[in-house]
Write a protein that holds these residues in place. Sequence first.
Motif, PDB file in Angstrom:
ATOM      1  N   GLU A  86       0.826  -1.209   0.000  1.00 29.41           N
ATOM      2  CA  GLU A  86       0.000   0.000   0.000  1.00 29.41           C
ATOM      3  C   GLU A  86       0.863   1.262   0.000  1.00 29.41           C
ATOM      4  N   GLN A  87       1.959   1.237   0.771  1.00 28.08           N
ATOM      5  CA  GLN A  87       2.867   2.387   0.861  1.00 28.08           C
ATOM      6  C   GLN A  87       3.470   2.699  -0.500  1.00 28.08           C
ATOM      7  N   GLU A  88       3.887   1.662  -1.218  1.00 26.72           N
ATOM      8  CA  GLU A  88       4.616   1.837  -2.475  1.00 26.72           C
ATOM      9  C   GLU A  88       3.714   1.965  -3.697  1.00 26.72           C
ATOM     10  N   ASN A  89       2.537   1.388  -3.658  1.00 22.86           N
ATOM     11  CA  ASN A  89       1.694   1.350  -4.862  1.00 22.86           C
ATOM     12  C   ASN A  89       0.286   1.884  -4.668  1.00 22.86           C
ATOM     13  N   GLY A  90      -0.057   2.234  -3.436  1.00 16.20           N
ATOM     14  CA  GLY A  90      -1.418   2.686  -3.165  1.00 16.20           C
ATOM     15  C   GLY A  90      -1.603   4.172  -3.404  1.00 16.20           C
ATOM     16  N   SER A  91      -2.788   4.664  -3.101  1.00 13.83           N
ATOM     17  CA  SER A  91      -3.125   6.066  -3.329  1.00 13.83           C
ATOM     18  C   SER A  91      -3.235   6.882  -2.043  1.00 13.83           C
ATOM     19  N   VAL A  92      -2.962   6.258  -0.893  1.00 20.17           N
ATOM     20  CA  VAL A  92      -3.048   6.969   0.379  1.00 20.17           C
ATOM     21  C   VAL A  92      -1.728   7.680   0.652  1.00 20.17           C
ATOM     22  N   PHE A  93      -1.792   8.985   0.899  1.00 17.67           N
ATOM     23  CA  PHE A  93      -0.610   9.755   1.265  1.00 17.67           C
ATOM     24  C   PHE A  93      -0.368   9.585   2.753  1.00 17.67           C
ATOM     25  N   ALA A  94       0.733   8.905   3.100  1.00 19.02           N
ATOM     26  CA  ALA A  94       1.087   8.627   4.484  1.00 19.02           C
ATOM     27  C   ALA A  94       2.591   8.864   4.641  1.00 19.02           C
ATOM     28  N   PRO A  95       3.005  10.144   4.690  1.00 20.26           N
ATOM     29  CA  PRO A  95       4.433  10.436   4.741  1.00 20.26           C
ATOM     30  C   PRO A  95       5.103   9.814   5.956  1.00 20.26           C
ATOM     31  N   LYS A  96       6.333   9.336   5.741  1.00 22.12           N
ATOM     32  CA  LYS A  96       7.116   8.703   6.806  1.00 22.12           C
ATOM     33  C   LYS A  96       8.191   9.693   7.251  1.00 22.12           C
ATOM     34  N   PHE A  97       8.004  10.253   8.427  1.00 20.94           N
ATOM     35  CA  PHE A  97       8.970  11.167   9.003  1.00 20.94           C
ATOM     36  C   PHE A  97      10.020  10.366   9.766  1.00 20.94           C
ATOM     37  N   ASP A  98      11.255  10.865   9.794  1.00 18.91           N
ATOM     38  CA  ASP A  98      12.326  10.157  10.503  1.00 18.91           C
ATOM     39  C   ASP A  98      12.185  10.332  12.012  1.00 18.91           C
ATOM     40  N   ALA A  99      13.162   9.836  12.764  1.00 17.68           N
ATOM     41  CA  ALA A  99      13.106   9.885  14.229  1.00 17.68           C
ATOM     42  C   ALA A  99      13.060  11.318  14.758  1.00 17.68           C
ATOM     43  N   SER A 100      13.534  12.273  13.962  1.00 15.81           N
ATOM     44  CA  SER A 100      13.481  13.689  14.346  1.00 15.81           C
ATOM     45  C   SER A 100      12.204  14.367  13.868  1.00 15.81           C
ATOM     46  N   GLY A 101      11.316  13.598  13.235  1.00 15.08           N
ATOM     47  CA  GLY A 101      10.061  14.143  12.748  1.00 15.08           C
ATOM     48  C   GLY A 101      10.192  14.886  11.432  1.00 15.08           C
ATOM     49  N   LEU A 102      11.222  14.538  10.643  1.00 18.65           N
ATOM     50  CA  LEU A 102      11.497  15.251   9.398  1.00 18.65           C
ATOM     51  C   LEU A 102      11.478  14.335   8.188  1.00 18.65           C
ATOM     52  N   LEU A 103      11.238  14.929   7.034  1.00 12.46           N
ATOM     53  CA  LEU A 103      11.465  14.251   5.760  1.00 12.46           C
ATOM     54  C   LEU A 103      12.197  15.231   4.851  1.00 12.46           C
ATOM     55  N   THR A 104      12.887  14.685   3.857  1.00 13.09           N
ATOM     56  CA  THR A 104      13.686  15.501   2.945  1.00 13.09           C
ATOM     57  C   THR A 104      12.812  16.029   1.823  1.00 13.09           C
ATOM     58  N   VAL A 117      16.845  23.940  -4.108  1.00 11.07           N
ATOM     59  CA  VAL A 117      17.192  23.843  -2.691  1.00 11.07           C
ATOM     60  C   VAL A 117      16.794  22.462  -2.177  1.00 11.07           C
ATOM     61  N   VAL A 118      17.539  21.970  -1.213  1.00  9.27           N
ATOM     62  CA  VAL A 118      17.195  20.747  -0.492  1.00  9.27           C
ATOM     63  C   VAL A 118      17.114  21.123   0.981  1.00  9.27           C
ATOM     64  N   ALA A 119      16.003  20.806   1.591  1.00  6.19           N
ATOM     65  CA  ALA A 119      15.813  21.138   3.000  1.00  6.19           C
ATOM     66  C   ALA A 119      14.905  20.085   3.630  1.00  6.19           C
ATOM     67  N   HIS A 120      14.469  20.335   4.838  1.00  5.98           N
ATOM     68  CA  HIS A 120      13.647  19.371   5.563  1.00  5.98           C
ATOM     69  C   HIS A 120      12.300  19.961   5.931  1.00  5.98           C
ATOM     70  N   MET A 121      11.324  19.077   6.008  1.00  2.00           N
ATOM     71  CA  MET A 121       9.979  19.458   6.426  1.00  2.00           C
ATOM     72  C   MET A 121       9.557  18.578   7.591  1.00  2.00           C
ATOM     73  N   ASN A 122       8.900  19.197   8.554  1.00  2.00           N
ATOM     74  CA  ASN A 122       8.194  18.418   9.563  1.00  2.00           C
ATOM     75  C   ASN A 122       6.715  18.445   9.177  1.00  2.00           C
ATOM     76  N   ARG A 123       5.868  17.889   9.990  1.00  2.31           N
ATOM     77  CA  ARG A 123       4.434  17.838   9.671  1.00  2.31           C
ATOM     78  C   ARG A 123       3.873  19.248   9.474  1.00  2.31           C
ATOM     79  N   GLU A 124       4.263  20.182  10.344  1.00  5.66           N
ATOM     80  CA  GLU A 124       3.759  21.554  10.263  1.00  5.66           C
ATOM     81  C   GLU A 124       4.157  22.214   8.945  1.00  5.66           C
ATOM     82  N   ALA A 125       5.412  22.038   8.531  1.00  2.00           N
ATOM     83  CA  ALA A 125       5.893  22.630   7.276  1.00  2.00           C
ATOM     84  C   ALA A 125       5.192  22.006   6.079  1.00  2.00           C
ATOM     85  N   LEU A 126       5.013  20.699   6.116  1.00  2.00           N
ATOM     86  CA  LEU A 126       4.325  20.014   5.020  1.00  2.00           C
ATOM     87  C   LEU A 126       2.880  20.503   4.917  1.00  2.00           C
ATOM     88  N   ASP A 127       2.185  20.554   6.036  1.00  2.00           N
ATOM     89  CA  ASP A 127       0.795  21.014   6.022  1.00  2.00           C
ATOM     90  C   ASP A 127       0.699  22.461   5.538  1.00  2.00           C
TER      91      ASP A 127
END
Length: 131
Positions: free
Chosen positions: A10-28, A41-51
Motif C-alpha cells: 500500500e505504501q509503495e503502490n497505493g493512493s493513500v498519502f502517508a508520509p514517513k517522518f524520521d526519528a526527528s520528525g522530518l522528511l527531505t 534547494v534541499v531542505a527538511h519538512m516536519n508535519r507543520e511545514a508540510l501542512d
Amino acid sequence: MADPQLTPEEQENGSVFAPKFDASGLLTAVVVDALTGGVLVVAHMNREALDATLESGRVHFWSRSRGKLWLKGETSGHFLEVAEVLVDCDQDALVIRATPAGPTCHTGAQSCFYRRLEVGEGARALVKVKT
C-alpha cells in the motif's frame, strides 16, 4: 492527525498519502524549478511545514538550525510557488516542482547549488557554475 499504517504494498503502490517522518520528525524535500528542472534547494519538512506548504501553495521548511517553521521567501519576497509535489516510493522524501519568484539561495544565487566540486591530483576545489 495520525498517519495510517500501511502495508509495504500500500505504501509503495497505493493512493493513500502517508508520509514517513524520521526519528526527528522530518522528511527531505528537494525543490526543483518547475520550468527548467534545475535543483533549487534541499531542505527538511516536519508535519507543520508540510501542512503549511500544501495549504498555502508556498514552500515551507523546518529550520533545524533555528528550530522553527520557515516560509521560503518570508524575508526576501522570493517565494517558491508549488506547481506539483512528487512522493518517493516509501514516502519519506518529496520532490517539489516550484516556480521561484527570484533567486532561491540566501547568497543571491538562483539555486543553492551554484558550485561544482572539482577533484584533481590530490586537490579538491569548489568552482562557481552558472545557475
